[in-house]
Design a protein around this motif. Structure first.
Motif, PDB file in Angstrom:
ATOM      1  N   ILE A  33       0.858  -1.177   0.000  1.00  0.00           N
ATOM      2  CA  ILE A  33       0.000   0.000   0.000  1.00  0.00           C
ATOM      3  C   ILE A  33       0.902   1.238   0.000  1.00  0.00           C
ATOM      4  O   ILE A  33       1.611   1.498   0.957  1.00  0.00           O
ATOM      5  CB  ILE A  33      -0.924   0.023   1.233  1.00  0.00           C
ATOM      6  CG1 ILE A  33      -1.750  -1.262   1.287  1.00  0.00           C
ATOM      7  CG2 ILE A  33      -1.814   1.244   1.223  1.00  0.00           C
ATOM      8  CD1 ILE A  33      -2.678  -1.454   0.112  1.00  0.00           C
ATOM      9  N   GLU A 143     -14.563   6.425   4.323  1.00  0.00           N
ATOM     10  CA  GLU A 143     -13.284   5.947   3.796  1.00  0.00           C
ATOM     11  C   GLU A 143     -12.470   7.186   3.459  1.00  0.00           C
ATOM     12  O   GLU A 143     -12.995   8.144   2.901  1.00  0.00           O
ATOM     13  CB  GLU A 143     -13.502   5.082   2.553  1.00  0.00           C
ATOM     14  CG  GLU A 143     -12.327   4.173   2.201  1.00  0.00           C
ATOM     15  CD  GLU A 143     -11.179   4.906   1.534  1.00  0.00           C
ATOM     16  OE1 GLU A 143     -10.013   4.516   1.756  1.00  0.00           O
ATOM     17  OE2 GLU A 143     -11.450   5.861   0.795  1.00  0.00           O
ATOM     18  N   GLY A 215      -4.766  -3.949   2.895  1.00  0.00           N
ATOM     19  CA  GLY A 215      -5.003  -2.533   3.124  1.00  0.00           C
ATOM     20  C   GLY A 215      -4.089  -2.016   4.211  1.00  0.00           C
ATOM     21  O   GLY A 215      -3.329  -2.767   4.836  1.00  0.00           O
ATOM     22  N   ILE A 216      -4.201  -0.728   4.469  1.00  0.00           N
ATOM     23  CA  ILE A 216      -3.257  -0.086   5.374  1.00  0.00           C
ATOM     24  C   ILE A 216      -3.385  -0.614   6.806  1.00  0.00           C
ATOM     25  O   ILE A 216      -2.390  -0.765   7.515  1.00  0.00           O
ATOM     26  CB  ILE A 216      -3.423   1.450   5.327  1.00  0.00           C
ATOM     27  CG1 ILE A 216      -2.277   2.140   6.086  1.00  0.00           C
ATOM     28  CG2 ILE A 216      -4.788   1.883   5.860  1.00  0.00           C
ATOM     29  CD1 ILE A 216      -2.224   3.636   5.859  1.00  0.00           C
ATOM     30  N   THR A 217      -4.603  -0.937   7.249  1.00  0.00           N
ATOM     31  CA  THR A 217      -4.770  -1.401   8.622  1.00  0.00           C
ATOM     32  C   THR A 217      -4.056  -2.722   8.854  1.00  0.00           C
ATOM     33  O   THR A 217      -3.284  -2.879   9.806  1.00  0.00           O
ATOM     34  CB  THR A 217      -6.268  -1.533   8.968  1.00  0.00           C
ATOM     35  OG1 THR A 217      -6.881  -0.253   8.850  1.00  0.00           O
ATOM     36  CG2 THR A 217      -6.450  -2.038  10.395  1.00  0.00           C
ATOM     37  N   ASN A 219      -1.728  -4.042   6.939  1.00  0.00           N
ATOM     38  CA  ASN A 219      -0.295  -3.851   6.707  1.00  0.00           C
ATOM     39  C   ASN A 219       0.411  -3.376   7.968  1.00  0.00           C
ATOM     40  O   ASN A 219       1.574  -3.713   8.208  1.00  0.00           O
ATOM     41  CB  ASN A 219      -0.067  -2.852   5.577  1.00  0.00           C
ATOM     42  CG  ASN A 219      -0.060  -3.522   4.211  1.00  0.00           C
ATOM     43  OD1 ASN A 219      -0.350  -4.703   4.087  1.00  0.00           O
ATOM     44  ND2 ASN A 219       0.259  -2.758   3.187  1.00  0.00           N
TER      45      ASN A 219
END
Length: 379
Positions: A33, A143, A215-217, A219
């Protein structure tokens, strides 16, 4: 006074998926990401400001030093009609902290569900049109990228302060930054957990992982944790399962791990639901005492599992910090001290674990939900 606007559209439910396999399954890497479009807190916070606000939030409230001719007006645009109680708890925490501080307020809530992006845009435009009514606007984006334009417009409006909830990575291309971003950092939690695990378990460990959704979470919760223990402790990862943050995904992933990767003595779970599914799978085959299992978030379900001896450790968020910090930011603004605030506030995270006495776990839970209450919310 509270005015509530709730949308009646349905929930989006992500169904867990998985497959059974007799042979060992290959490792799969999450797609990267790109973070070049976002700031991280360390890049934007002046030294000491975050820590100072965290200290204030963790202490008893000091009453507002000024006076009010009338209550302040607060608009909240957020997905509080969704299943998560994050929004409701932090609304309670903010309002109760404001009352503790002696600040009079009215709130208008523009509620939606997490998937109702266009409805949030409608609400943002409505608040902008009625901007002279409000002193503070709190925006919890459905989002971040989708709502970027609305954040920019709200932050650029005259007459009110704009605060963002549930995100801590300011977008670099915003023309107008909100006054403060309030959130918990999954990356910070991963590093806290890494240090704890290395200190307790040492080096050369083999683990497996129930990861969430690319996704970033995930990751941060999973990827940053994995990188940290591999680099600092020479750990190896036998297998990574993608359980989509669902209880079923945690159960399926753990069942595969127990069958195909007996060398993995630790199972990392990226959220509460997968952690509960994971311990259920272990209990079903009597392996809960043989595996060191972790959760994420320190919810009541996780703490109960720790008390039962089924879960071993979890990075625990002091859940009411976001709401309490927002109240303190309002107080600082009213006292002309807004310059003391960080651009990004991060709630405190500590590790709850099975070596704590029952009284210690109870105290942590009480601190985390000191305003919103330890029990389940009535909604």
């Amino acid at each position: 006074m509270n005015k509530l606007l709730i949308s009646a559209l349905g929930l989006l439910v992500l169904s867990g998926t998985g497959s059974q396999a007799e042979d060992k399954l290959p490792l799969r890497e999450l797609p990267g990401i790109a973070d070049r479009d976002y700031w991280v807190p360390g890049e934007v916070n002046a030294e000491g400001k975050l820590e100072a606000l965290q200290a204030v939030v963790g202490s008893e409230g000091v009453p507002f030093a000024g006076s009010q001719e009338k209550p302040i007006e607060i608009a909240l645009i957020y997905p509080s009609a969704d299943t998560s109680d994050f929004w409701a708890r932090n609304f309670l925490a903010m309002t109760k902290r404001l009352e503790e501080l002696g600040i009079k307020y009215n709130t208008t809530e523009f509620a939606s569900r997490q998937i109702e992006h266009s409805l949030q845009s409608t609400y943002a435009n409505q608040v902008l049109q009625d901007g002279d009514i409000y002193d503070y606007v709190i925006f919890g984006p459905s989002e971040l990228a989708i709502q970027a334009d609305n954040i920019d417009k709200l932050a650029g409006a005259d007459g009110f302060r704009t605060y963002v909830w549930a995100f801590h990575t300011p977008m670099k291309d915003l023309v107008n930054q909100p006054d403060v971003w309030f959130d918990f950092s999954s990356a910070a939690g991963a590093l806290v957990m890494c240090d704890y695990m290395l200190d307790r378990l040492g080096s050369g460990i083999t683990m497996a992982m129930n990861r969430g959704i690319p996704g970033i979470t995930d990751n941060q919760r999973s990827g940053d944790f994995k990188d940290c223990v591999m680099e600092k402790g020479d750990w190896t990862v036998a297998y990574e399962h993608y359980g989509e943050y669902q209880r079923e995904g945690g159960f399926e992933g753990t069942s595969l791990i127990l069958q195909a990767y007996p060398e993995a003595t630790i199972i990392h779970n990226a959220n509460t639901a997968m952690a509960m599914g994971s311990v259920e799978a272990q209990v079903s085959v009597g392996k809960e005492k043989e595996i060191f299992s972790t959760g994420w978030g320190g919810t009541g379900l996780e703490l109960d599992a720790i008390r039962r001896g089924e879960l071993d450790a979890t990075p625990m968020r002091m859940g009411d910090d976001v709401g309490a910090a927002t109240a303190e930011a309002i107080k600082a603004d009213l006292e002309d001290r807004a310059g003391e605030l960080p651009l990004v506030f991060l709630g405190r995270i500590t590790v709850a674990h099975d070596q704590m006495a029952a009284e210690q776990l109870d105290a942590l839970q009480q601190e985390a939900f000191r305003f919103s209450g330890v029990g389940a919310l009535e909604r």
